[in-house]
Design a protein around this motif. Sequence first.
Motif, PDB file in Angstrom:
ATOM      1  N   ILE A  63      53.601  59.547  47.718  1.00  0.00           N
ATOM      2  CA  ILE A  63      53.820  58.553  46.555  1.00  0.00           C
ATOM      3  C   ILE A  63      52.817  59.158  45.640  1.00  0.00           C
ATOM      4  N   GLY A  64      52.227  60.236  45.700  1.00  0.00           N
ATOM      5  CA  GLY A  64      51.098  60.502  44.904  1.00  0.00           C
ATOM      6  C   GLY A  64      51.332  60.637  43.233  1.00  0.00           C
ATOM      7  N   ALA A  65      50.318  60.570  42.724  1.00  0.00           N
ATOM      8  CA  ALA A  65      50.646  60.222  41.219  1.00  0.00           C
ATOM      9  C   ALA A  65      51.286  61.464  40.655  1.00  0.00           C
ATOM     10  N   GLN A  66      51.131  62.771  40.836  1.00  0.00           N
ATOM     11  CA  GLN A  66      51.984  63.854  40.303  1.00  0.00           C
ATOM     12  C   GLN A  66      53.469  63.598  40.598  1.00  0.00           C
ATOM     13  N   ARG A  67      53.937  63.023  41.739  1.00  0.00           N
ATOM     14  CA  ARG A  67      55.101  62.715  42.076  1.00  0.00           C
ATOM     15  C   ARG A  67      55.535  61.709  41.238  1.00  0.00           C
ATOM     16  N   LEU A  68      54.842  60.549  41.021  1.00  0.00           N
ATOM     17  CA  LEU A  68      55.322  59.447  40.291  1.00  0.00           C
ATOM     18  C   LEU A  68      55.392  59.751  38.943  1.00  0.00           C
ATOM     19  N   LEU A  69      54.396  60.667  38.403  1.00  0.00           N
ATOM     20  CA  LEU A  69      54.395  60.946  37.058  1.00  0.00           C
ATOM     21  C   LEU A  69      55.925  61.830  36.555  1.00  0.00           C
ATOM     22  N   GLU A  70      56.196  62.732  37.539  1.00  0.00           N
ATOM     23  CA  GLU A  70      57.219  63.458  37.188  1.00  0.00           C
ATOM     24  C   GLU A  70      58.729  62.640  37.358  1.00  0.00           C
ATOM     25  N   LYS A  71      58.680  61.764  38.288  1.00  0.00           N
ATOM     26  CA  LYS A  71      59.759  61.007  38.505  1.00  0.00           C
ATOM     27  C   LYS A  71      59.979  59.967  37.470  1.00  0.00           C
ATOM     28  N   PHE A  72      58.853  59.313  36.962  1.00  0.00           N
ATOM     29  CA  PHE A  72      59.137  58.327  36.272  1.00  0.00           C
ATOM     30  C   PHE A  72      58.571  58.054  34.911  1.00  0.00           C
ATOM     31  N   GLN A  73      57.669  58.881  34.324  1.00  0.00           N
ATOM     32  CA  GLN A  73      57.090  58.622  33.198  1.00  0.00           C
ATOM     33  C   GLN A  73      57.668  59.747  32.148  1.00  0.00           C
ATOM     34  N   ARG A  74      58.561  59.511  31.349  1.00  0.00           N
ATOM     35  CA  ARG A  74      59.460  60.372  30.649  1.00  0.00           C
ATOM     36  C   ARG A  74      58.716  60.066  28.951  1.00  0.00           C
ATOM     37  N   LEU A 103      55.687  48.673  54.597  1.00  0.00           N
ATOM     38  CA  LEU A 103      54.847  48.599  55.729  1.00  0.00           C
ATOM     39  C   LEU A 103      53.551  48.294  55.531  1.00  0.00           C
ATOM     40  N   LEU A 104      52.861  48.888  54.260  1.00  0.00           N
ATOM     41  CA  LEU A 104      51.605  48.501  53.815  1.00  0.00           C
ATOM     42  C   LEU A 104      51.564  47.150  53.622  1.00  0.00           C
ATOM     43  N   PHE A 105      52.326  46.297  53.002  1.00  0.00           N
ATOM     44  CA  PHE A 105      52.403  44.986  52.738  1.00  0.00           C
ATOM     45  C   PHE A 105      52.412  43.964  53.917  1.00  0.00           C
ATOM     46  N   ASP A 106      53.101  44.635  54.955  1.00  0.00           N
ATOM     47  CA  ASP A 106      53.069  43.973  56.274  1.00  0.00           C
ATOM     48  C   ASP A 106      51.653  44.056  57.028  1.00  0.00           C
ATOM     49  N   ARG A 107      51.053  45.177  57.068  1.00  0.00           N
ATOM     50  CA  ARG A 107      49.669  45.406  57.444  1.00  0.00           C
ATOM     51  C   ARG A 107      48.526  44.676  56.812  1.00  0.00           C
ATOM     52  N   ILE A 108      48.765  44.494  55.483  1.00  0.00           N
ATOM     53  CA  ILE A 108      47.775  43.719  54.743  1.00  0.00           C
ATOM     54  C   ILE A 108      47.865  42.420  55.209  1.00  0.00           C
ATOM     55  N   ASN A 109      49.011  41.616  55.325  1.00  0.00           N
ATOM     56  CA  ASN A 109      49.328  40.536  55.905  1.00  0.00           C
ATOM     57  C   ASN A 109      48.907  40.450  57.159  1.00  0.00           C
ATOM     58  N   GLN A 110      48.788  41.271  57.942  1.00  0.00           N
ATOM     59  CA  GLN A 110      48.389  41.367  59.267  1.00  0.00           C
ATOM     60  C   GLN A 110      47.025  41.215  59.358  1.00  0.00           C
ATOM     61  N   LYS A 160      60.783  50.662  36.664  1.00  0.00           N
ATOM     62  CA  LYS A 160      61.443  51.272  37.472  1.00  0.00           C
ATOM     63  C   LYS A 160      60.462  51.871  38.733  1.00  0.00           C
ATOM     64  N   LEU A 161      59.221  52.189  38.043  1.00  0.00           N
ATOM     65  CA  LEU A 161      58.325  52.482  38.942  1.00  0.00           C
ATOM     66  C   LEU A 161      58.041  51.516  40.057  1.00  0.00           C
ATOM     67  N   ASP A 162      57.746  50.345  39.421  1.00  0.00           N
ATOM     68  CA  ASP A 162      57.415  49.176  40.436  1.00  0.00           C
ATOM     69  C   ASP A 162      58.484  48.919  41.472  1.00  0.00           C
ATOM     70  N   VAL A 163      59.777  48.953  41.095  1.00  0.00           N
ATOM     71  CA  VAL A 163      61.094  48.732  41.938  1.00  0.00           C
ATOM     72  C   VAL A 163      60.666  49.918  43.049  1.00  0.00           C
ATOM     73  N   TYR A 164      60.457  51.131  42.677  1.00  0.00           N
ATOM     74  CA  TYR A 164      60.360  52.240  43.630  1.00  0.00           C
ATOM     75  C   TYR A 164      59.369  51.866  44.735  1.00  0.00           C
ATOM     76  N   LEU A 165      57.984  51.536  44.030  1.00  0.00           N
ATOM     77  CA  LEU A 165      56.988  51.357  44.851  1.00  0.00           C
ATOM     78  C   LEU A 165      57.088  50.181  45.777  1.00  0.00           C
ATOM     79  N   ASN A 166      57.715  48.978  45.601  1.00  0.00           N
ATOM     80  CA  ASN A 166      57.973  48.036  46.321  1.00  0.00           C
ATOM     81  C   ASN A 166      58.743  48.377  47.384  1.00  0.00           C
ATOM     82  N   GLU A 167      59.889  49.337  47.358  1.00  0.00           N
ATOM     83  CA  GLU A 167      60.818  49.711  48.222  1.00  0.00           C
ATOM     84  C   GLU A 167      60.064  50.583  49.324  1.00  0.00           C
ATOM     85  N   LYS A 168      59.156  51.451  48.950  1.00  0.00           N
ATOM     86  CA  LYS A 168      58.297  52.423  49.552  1.00  0.00           C
ATOM     87  C   LYS A 168      57.107  51.741  50.492  1.00  0.00           C
ATOM     88  N   LEU A 169      56.480  50.651  50.027  1.00  0.00           N
ATOM     89  CA  LEU A 169      55.394  50.024  50.361  1.00  0.00           C
ATOM     90  C   LEU A 169      55.336  48.854  51.383  1.00  0.00           C
TER      91      LEU A 169
END
Length: 313
Positions: free
Chosen positions: A160-171, A193-200, A182-191
């Motif tokens: 989910i690197g910045a070039q990917r996000l830039l081309e996908k969301f910033q018009r 696993l990260l959120f689970d591990r931070i809680n752990q 829209k970017l936030d919705v996408y990141l919440n879907e993708k992350l």
Amino acid sequence: MDKKVAIIDLGTNTFHLLIAEWNGGQYQITFRQRLPVKIGMGGINHGLITVEGTQRALDALKNFKSTLENRKVARVFAFGTSALRNAKNGKRIVSLIQQQTGIAVNIISGEEEAEYIYRGVRKALSMGHEPSLIMDIGGGSVEFIIGHDDEIFWKYSFEIGAQRLLEKFQRHDPILPAEVEKLDVYLNEKLGLLFDRINQYKPTVLIGSSGTFDTLSDIHCIRNNIPHQADAPETPLTFEAFYEISAALLRKNRAERLQIPGMIEMRVDMIVVACCLIKLLLRHFTFGRIRVSSYSLKEGVLASLEGNHNIQQ
């Protein structure tokens, strides 16, 4: 054994060259160079490196090769990351690089990339024995590592690197609030696993590794007349400063962002979506402190070589 060694990081946005020399039981960094190659531009979300991106990569490696010859460096370790490992034509480009420059590029996995980033951060600063979350925002991938000075508890590379996000969301520029949503919705879907591990593991410190965080720190230091050395392993940043700077970045267009003291052209485009990613993380979790490591993958490779060198002594 040759005393000089070179490490090349073929990132999605930037190619880095680091040269170091063995001295006094460790490697001393003697030269750094970075080039805004942007091999991911225009093809990153299609699993392709464009013809133009390929040519920029070859030109950059020829530039590095000339530097290596001038400085008489024979041992070269070159690493390809997200753009090359995910591109359908990545192996062909690596082959072209070797044919035209003699530099052999090793395409590494996201797990290996995260491991090297951890080693680089650990070389830059002491994490102590409380868990920290290391965050490295690249153009193609973002690496998250939870650990402390003695061990890694968890690591993962998200594509989910910045070039990917830039081309996908910033018009639009400045970015529109609807695009941020829209970017936030996408990141919440993708992350998830990260959120689970931070809680752990409950890391108490956020460590930003290089890239975007370097620029945010530079802007903060200039704004507040904070002296720091350009090659310092760790540089200052606060959460308050991040929120102020990121709010300004999201309001401004490209030309206006470039006028901000401390901004550099190679980061001016992707820093907006990168800040959105950091802000989303900070909305979910509270950290007691933010730190910035100027060291990342290439310094982590150097730390690994140091370990091997000492074993062989």
